[in-house]
Scaffold this active site. Sequence first.
Site, PDB file in Angstrom:
ATOM      1  N   SER A 132     -57.921  -4.639 -11.090  1.00  0.00           N
ATOM      2  CA  SER A 132     -59.325  -4.305 -10.923  1.00  0.00           C
ATOM      3  C   SER A 132     -60.067  -5.420 -10.185  1.00  0.00           C
ATOM      4  O   SER A 132     -59.711  -5.743  -9.049  1.00  0.00           O
ATOM      5  CB  SER A 132     -59.947  -4.002 -12.299  1.00  0.00           C
ATOM      6  OG  SER A 132     -61.208  -3.400 -12.170  1.00  0.00           O
ATOM      7  N   ASP A 186     -58.426   7.550 -11.703  1.00  0.00           N
ATOM      8  CA  ASP A 186     -59.187   6.350 -12.053  1.00  0.00           C
ATOM      9  C   ASP A 186     -60.673   6.691 -12.151  1.00  0.00           C
ATOM     10  O   ASP A 186     -61.277   7.159 -11.184  1.00  0.00           O
ATOM     11  CB  ASP A 186     -58.966   5.263 -10.995  1.00  0.00           C
ATOM     12  CG  ASP A 186     -59.405   3.886 -11.459  1.00  0.00           C
ATOM     13  OD1 ASP A 186     -60.436   3.781 -12.147  1.00  0.00           O
ATOM     14  OD2 ASP A 186     -58.725   2.898 -11.121  1.00  0.00           O
ATOM     15  N   HIS A 218     -57.920   4.108 -15.134  1.00  0.00           N
ATOM     16  CA  HIS A 218     -58.127   2.683 -14.849  1.00  0.00           C
ATOM     17  C   HIS A 218     -57.375   1.882 -15.907  1.00  0.00           C
ATOM     18  O   HIS A 218     -57.941   1.429 -16.900  1.00  0.00           O
ATOM     19  CB  HIS A 218     -59.624   2.358 -14.875  1.00  0.00           C
ATOM     20  CG  HIS A 218     -59.969   1.058 -14.207  1.00  0.00           C
ATOM     21  ND1 HIS A 218     -59.790   0.847 -12.851  1.00  0.00           N
ATOM     22  CD2 HIS A 218     -60.467  -0.102 -14.703  1.00  0.00           C
ATOM     23  CE1 HIS A 218     -60.187  -0.380 -12.545  1.00  0.00           C
ATOM     24  NE2 HIS A 218     -60.583  -0.971 -13.643  1.00  0.00           N
TER      25      HIS A 218
END
Length: 238
Positions: A132, A186, A218
């Site tokens: 991320s 995601d 995610h």
Amino acid sequence: MNFTIFIIRSSNFQSKTMNIPPVILNAGKKHTATLVFLHGLGDTGMGWAGALNTIKPDYLKIICPTASMLPVTINGGALMPAWYDITSLDENSKQRGEEAGVLESVKYLVNIVNGEMRYNIRPERVIIGGFSQGGAVALRTALTSGLQFGGCIGLSCYLPGDIDNIDVPDTPNIQTPIFQAHGDSDEVVTYSRGVKTSKILEKHFSNHKLVTYKGMGHEGTLEELDAVKKFIQTCCPE
């Protein structure tokens, strides 16, 4: 299937302004390569250490730093470990307000890589990566630092800042291998943003691959972790 991440141990190497040392997983035998892996927003260096320890070859040292505490705009200004402020998750936003923090974190990551020279580990034997926000810093570092790394891992991430005006060195084919992975479900960093990032990276890197994971949000999965293991062993073999 998701994996659980947990702390292994830490060292006395200090992390920016938090005075929290990164987690260090030392090589089990002669140290010939290093992975520096940056966590996502609100996490710490311990967050990915356990998972990475399960795929670590004996010759690899892993460094998992912890970011400084910063007020994060998208979370109402709340303080949390962050590599830079995030002002918007809109993939079409220029996000110029993030640039100073991004550049600071890129510099920090490069300093860690250069520090491995003390152990005779050149950048070509260092893999940088992250999840991320951490992956965003790693991709930006691979793109703009002018260094050739052993590899770069970008999981569920994107290129941060004003991506239309990034100052890229005059290198038509950057040799650092890139492993970019993204889930098509995601809910935080959209898959379309990952694809947009991949198209930018393909213009500059001679060895770039985007792997799509069907139904993954995610998060990290064991399948993805196994792909990371293979990438490490291919880019920086014993």
